[in-house]
Scaffold this active site. Structure first.
Site, short mmCIF file in Angstrom:
data_model
loop_
_atom_site.label_atom_id
_atom_site.label_comp_id
_atom_site.label_asym_id
_atom_site.label_seq_id
_atom_site.Cartn_x
_atom_site.Cartn_y
_atom_site.Cartn_z
N ILE A 248 0.55 -2.28 -15.80
CA ILE A 248 -0.43 -1.39 -16.22
C ILE A 248 -0.03 -0.37 -17.11
O ILE A 248 -0.78 -0.02 -18.08
CB ILE A 248 -1.33 -1.18 -15.09
CG1 ILE A 248 -1.95 -2.24 -14.33
CG2 ILE A 248 -2.31 -0.04 -15.36
CD1 ILE A 248 -2.49 -1.80 -12.75
N ARG B 121 -2.26 6.08 -7.07
CA ARG B 121 -2.53 6.18 -5.87
C ARG B 121 -2.71 7.74 -5.50
O ARG B 121 -1.69 8.66 -5.81
CB ARG B 121 -1.55 5.59 -4.59
CG ARG B 121 -1.71 4.04 -4.44
CD ARG B 121 -2.73 3.59 -3.88
NE ARG B 121 -2.93 2.22 -3.88
CZ ARG B 121 -3.55 1.39 -4.87
NH1 ARG B 121 -4.01 1.81 -5.65
NH2 ARG B 121 -3.72 0.31 -4.77
N GLU C 41 -10.01 8.89 0.72
CA GLU C 41 -11.07 8.30 -0.05
C GLU C 41 -12.18 7.79 0.71
O GLU C 41 -11.92 7.03 1.86
CB GLU C 41 -10.74 7.09 -1.11
CG GLU C 41 -9.80 7.65 -2.24
CD GLU C 41 -9.28 6.56 -3.12
OE1 GLU C 41 -9.73 5.34 -2.67
OE2 GLU C 41 -8.55 6.96 -4.01
N HIS D 215 -12.58 5.93 -7.68
CA HIS D 215 -11.68 4.80 -7.59
C HIS D 215 -12.15 3.23 -8.29
O HIS D 215 -12.29 2.56 -7.90
CB HIS D 215 -11.25 4.57 -6.17
CG HIS D 215 -9.89 3.73 -6.13
ND1 HIS D 215 -9.10 3.96 -4.88
CD2 HIS D 215 -9.34 2.54 -6.82
CE1 HIS D 215 -7.94 3.12 -5.17
NE2 HIS D 215 -8.22 2.52 -6.26
#
Length: 321
Positions: free
Chosen positions: A159, A239, A268, A287
């Site tokens: 990523i 994260r 979360e 998210h």
């Protein structure tokens, strides 16, 4: 013998789970937007040979110890910090994730978050909707340029490399910090490896894409934010627990850094009254890094394929090593 029992911790589309239902006894928690309670998860896992899980599900030694039939846990995510992988190995449970299929989608979102924060897009959209736009003015909602700036990527995995590729289209200089050098990224993306401290000091945009480990837990703390430029913008699509959120809040309100774009949080869902959400220079998302229909369906299909492979005595497609 009865058919193997598979428990899925969120409601998934019927067409996705149909291949599983043809072969196994499948039970799903009947909610897409509500996490399965811990007691229900423990009870279902104790009967299951396979689990399809989400990041919100804690797969720890307590669960594994009382799940003697369990053979595979397929996590609908590339990350797996919700799973005690070492304990799973001890109990002979294979852990699988969903790498590769979400790389480009997450990179799109990360760079979109960077642009939205730099150019104050959320503020500007709300400004218009709230009827505050009365006339043009020279510095109305003026943000900061992205092109020709320096981006520092913490976590140069797939990523990270995809984000760097997008940054090159904006003629950005790419710095990166990783636990090991990525020579391929240096060759193909003209990325420069540097220390964490040097990256913080030189970058106009600091982008966190690192996995959560013991080493990265609260890596972004008061000392880290103090090293950044006062004009810098911090982006986190890795994260939430990698960031000391109190330290980030202090850095923002005291203008030690200019802004933050956050797709992940320590807890979360984040509370609506959380101090970070009250700041105009924070863009907060729920998210959604991999949240496109194409990618989420692909992730679900990978999990189902992994489950079927293991239950049929074959090698899983994407095991966590």
């Amino acid at each position: 013998m009865g058919r193997p029992y598979v428990f899925i911790t969120r409601q998934l589309p019927d067409d996705v789970v149909a291949p599983l239902c043809d072969k196994y006894h499948v039970n799903m928690w009947p909610h897409e937007d509500i996490a399965v309670p811990r007691d229900v998860l423990l009870e279902e896992a104790s009967k299951a040979e396979a689990l399809i899980t989400m990041l919100s599900d804690r797969i720890d030694e307590e669960l594994l110890k009382q799940s003697p039939k369990l053979r595979v846990v397929a996590n609908v995510a590339v990350g797996y910090d919700n799973i005690d992988v070492e304990a799973a190995k001890t109990y002979g449970v294979i852990v699988c994730n969903t790498p590769d299929v979400l790389t480009e989608t997450t990179a799109d979102l990360t760079f979109a978050l960077l642009l939205a924060t730099a150019r104050r897009l959320i503020e500007a959209a709300e400004f218009v909707k709230e009827g505050k736009w009365k006339s043009w003015s020279p510095l109305l909602l003026a943000g900061t340029d992205v092109h020709h700036k320096t981006i520092g990527i913490v976590g140069m995995g797939k990523i990270g490399q995809a984000v760097a590729h997008r940054a090159k289209g904006f003629h950005m200089r790419v710095l990166y910090y990783n636990r090991s050098r990525n020579i391929e990224a240096e060759k193909t993306l003209d990325a420069t490896y540097c220390s964490f401290d040097e990256l913080l000091m030189r970058s106009d945009f600091v982008v966190c894409l690192a996995p959560l480990t013991n080493e990265t837990y609260q890596l972004f703390n008061r000392a880290a934010f103090a090293k950044m430029k006062s004009s810098a913008i911090f982006i986190n699509a890795g994260r939430g627990a990698i960031v000391d959120e109190e330290a980030l809040y202090d850095a923002l309100i005291h203008r030690r850094i200019a802004g933050a774009g956050l797709d992940v949080f320590a807890q979360e869902p984040i509370r609506s009254d959380h101090p970070l959400l009250q700041l105009p220079n924070v863009v907060a998302l729920p998210h959604i890094g991999s949240a496109t229909k194409e990618t989420r369906y692909a992730m679900m299909h990978v999990c189902c394929r992994n489950v079927m492979a293991v239950l049929e005595g074959k090698e899983p497609y994407t095991p966590v090593r």
